[in-house]
Design a protein around this motif. Structure first.
Motif: not given
Length: 151
Positions: A69-77, A118-123
């Protein structure tokens, strides 16, 4: 003591503390409009006064390989680099590339988690900017099966 007298006294004490600067002030988030409105990674870094980025093993990005689900993508930096002043999370194909910006000081560990659309697959990039304006990044492609923008 009557309730009215107690309120008068507390208001007077509060006024004296405010006048003496002994109460915490309101917190204001810093906001770089040009950076958040930028459409490319180069424009984001330019708006933040950073140099062209170099890939680094000292910067890590935590992201799923596939986001159902691109509406809620967990990301960490995160980074182990010294003298880091800012950590960024960028999504290349989003309408606004800059997703998150975190101010870092010596008192903080440069390790942040957030969620992004994320609206679409992406870097996706995690970027560390040092005090001298150098930028270092880690990159990962995240595939989105259901778009975050209604797709």
């Amino acid at each position: 003591m009557k309730r009215r007298d107690a309120l008068k006294n507390s208001a007077a004490v509060l006024g004296m503390l405010m006048a003496a600067g002994m109460l915490p002030q309101m917190a204001h988030a810093s906001y770089n409009k040009a950076a958040f409105d930028a459409k490319t990674m180069a424009d984001v870094l330019k708006a933040l006064g950073a140099s062209a980025p170099a890939e680094s093993k000292d910067v890590t990005l935590t992201a799923p390989d596939i986001a159902e689900n691109g509406a809620v993508v967990p990301l960490g930096a995160a980074t182990t680099l010294p003298n880091v002043k800012q950590m960024l999370v960028l999504v290349e194909k989003n309408p606004n590339t800059l997703v998150a910006s975190f101010a870092v000081s010596d008192a903080l560990e440069a390790n942040f988690l957030t969620r992004a659309k994320l609206g679409q697959s992406s870097d996706v990039y995690a970027v560390a900017i040092t005090n001298d304006g150098k930028a270092f990044y880690a990159k990962k492609e995240v595939k989105v099966t259901l778009g975050g923008c209604g797709g």
